[in-house]
Enzyme design. Structure first.
Site, short mmCIF file in Angstrom:
data_model
loop_
_atom_site.label_atom_id
_atom_site.label_comp_id
_atom_site.label_asym_id
_atom_site.label_seq_id
_atom_site.Cartn_x
_atom_site.Cartn_y
_atom_site.Cartn_z
CB SER A 154 -0.89 0.01 1.25
OG SER A 154 -0.09 0.22 2.40
CG ASP A 190 -3.81 -2.83 -1.54
OD1 ASP A 190 -4.73 -3.02 -2.35
OD2 ASP A 190 -3.90 -3.04 -0.31
N GLY A 207 -10.40 -3.73 7.29
CA GLY A 207 -10.20 -3.67 8.73
C GLY A 207 -10.79 -4.85 9.47
CB SER A 264 -9.46 -9.92 7.06
OG SER A 264 -8.13 -9.76 6.60
CG ASN A 308 -6.89 -7.37 -2.14
OD1 ASN A 308 -6.52 -8.16 -3.01
ND2 ASN A 308 -6.90 -6.07 -2.32
CB SER A 312 -7.50 -7.12 8.87
OG SER A 312 -7.71 -5.83 8.34
P1 13P Z 1 -8.72 -6.62 5.01
O1 13P Z 1 -8.64 -5.39 5.86
O2 13P Z 1 -10.06 -7.27 5.12
O3 13P Z 1 -7.62 -7.58 5.27
O4 13P Z 1 -8.59 -6.15 3.46
C1 13P Z 1 -7.32 -5.90 2.91
C2 13P Z 1 -7.42 -5.23 1.58
O5 13P Z 1 -8.44 -5.18 0.93
C3 13P Z 1 -6.18 -4.66 1.04
O6 13P Z 1 -6.40 -3.95 -0.13
O1 G3H Z 2 -6.65 -1.80 1.96
C1 G3H Z 2 -5.80 -1.41 2.74
C2 G3H Z 2 -4.75 -2.34 3.23
O2 G3H Z 2 -5.19 -3.10 4.31
C3 G3H Z 2 -3.49 -1.57 3.50
O3 G3H Z 2 -3.60 -0.85 4.69
O4 G3H Z 2 -2.96 1.47 4.02
O5 G3H Z 2 -2.82 0.70 6.42
O6 G3H Z 2 -1.18 -0.15 4.73
P1 G3H Z 2 -2.57 0.37 4.99
ZN ZN Z 3 -8.30 -3.00 -0.28
#
Ligand code: 13P
Ligand code: G3H
Ligand code: ZN
Length: 330
Positions: A56, A93, A190, A235, A275, A278
């Site tokens: 990310s 991401d 999340g 997640s 994806n 979390s």
């Molecule tokens: P989660 O927060 O459900 O793990 O999703 C992660 C995600 O979509 C990253 O792009």
């Molecule tokens: O979708 C978001 C991912 O979980 C990445 O999270 O922006 O805190 O690294 P982050």
């Molecule tokens: Zn995402």
């Protein structure tokens, strides 16, 4: 300019085509540091699964863009050293600008997401197309997004889902030229994906969230047959991990995720990428809190990061084998 091909990474095109034909999904696991990368690669090599290493913009800020790229480059060599060279994609991401996507491509990413989902439709199309035109010159694949997930998407937060409109997907895909499309069908980012009042309770008193909107997924699939679909926010928030965290001083409340059976079902459809971030954070935190509580005299980071890494590896192996179905597909 460094091409991802020089460092042994692959884009997502072939692995998505195989996932579509084989009715499974490729894991997209986020990473920010060495231990997360090691756990992902150890698990996916042992399970012989292709994998998407996901970065990310927050991860880039945290770890440094150059270091993350070298970690991904190291992951390619590491997987061979572990005995089985799996296909590895390095993916941005939630890219939020053309410039960020361009910079990642120049740094050796093999795939980028341009997330224009919060923009008016025409602006999302224009921005996504601009990224696709640049990325495809370098044989880098692009993920776009239509519809908004409830919860926090990077710095943007939305109170309610804006489900993807199936009527838009064909137009979006053909106007932009994207290689995959993230859609909104009820997942969110999340560890607090639903409020308890949105859920029912099963016979054991466990909270059961409302089901994903498989009707929207099916309607999208009909509009773009054979086209790779992506699920963010996937997640499952395992309650055993939440309990370990809270038993050892954590304060996680009302944590509710997406039931694994629903993700398993989604993985057999046109959903080619799922994806998960979390759940990895929870596994790592549970491992660290356990050692901090039970071995309070320990102060060697390897002694708490090592067990946390093992918990992460166990989690990823379970996901690949029992949720995504990508084990032994590499
Ligand atoms: P989660 O927060 O459900 O793990 O999703 C992660 C995600 O979509 C990253 O792009
Ligand atoms: O979708 C978001 C991912 O979980 C990445 O999270 O922006 O805190 O690294 P982050
Ligand atoms: Zn995402």
């Amino acid at each position: 300019m460094l091409s991802y091909k020089e460092i042994g990474l692959v884009n997502s095109r072939d692995i998505f085509a195989k996932a579509m034909a084989g009715k499974y999904a490729i894991p997209a696991f986020n990473f920010n540091n060495l231990e997360q990368m090691q756990a992902i690669i150890q698990a996916c090599v042992e399970m012989k699964s292709p994998v998407i290493l996901q970065v990310s913009s927050g991860a880039r800020k945290y770890a440094n863009q150059t270091l993350l790229r070298y970690l991904a480059q190291g992951a390619v060599e590491y997987s061979k050293e572990l005995g089985y060279g799996i296909p590895i994609v390095l993916h941005l991401d939630h890219g939020d600008s053309f410039e960020l996507c361009q910079s990642c491509i120049e740094y050796g990413f093999s795939s980028v997401m341009i997330d224009g989902s919060h923009l008016p439709y025409d602006e999302n199309v224009a921005l996504t197309k601009k990224v696709v035109d640049y990325a495809h010159k370098h044989d880098v694949t692009v993920e776009g997004e239509l519809g908004v997930l409830a919860g926090v998407e990077d710095e943007v937060s939305a109170e309610h889902h804006t489900y993807t409109e199936p009527k838009d997907v064909q137009d979006f895909v053909s106007k932009t030229g994207v290689d995959s499309l993230a859609i909104s069908i009820g997942t969110s980012h999340g560890a607090n994906k639903f409020k308890p009042e949105q859920c029912t309770r099963d016979a054991n008193g466990v909270l059961v969230p409302p089901p994903l909107r498989f009707d929207i997924l099916e309607a999208c699939e009909k509009m773009i047959p054979g086209f790779p679909i992506v699920l963010h926010g996937s997640s499952s928030v395992p309650q055993d991990l939440v309990q370990i965290i809270n038993n050892y001083g954590g304060k996680l409340v009302d944590t509710i995720g997406i039931p694994e059976e629903q993700l398993r079902k989604a993985a057999t459809s046109a959903v080619c990428k799922i994806n998960i971030d979390s759940d990895g954070r929870l596994a790592m935190t549970a491992g660290i809190r356990d050692i901090m509580t039970n071995k309070p005299a320990e102060f060697d980071p390897r002694k708490y990061l090592g067990p946390a890494r093992d918990m992460l590896k166990t989690l990823y192996m379970h996901k690949v084998k029992n949720v995504l179905g990508s084990a032994f597909k590499a």
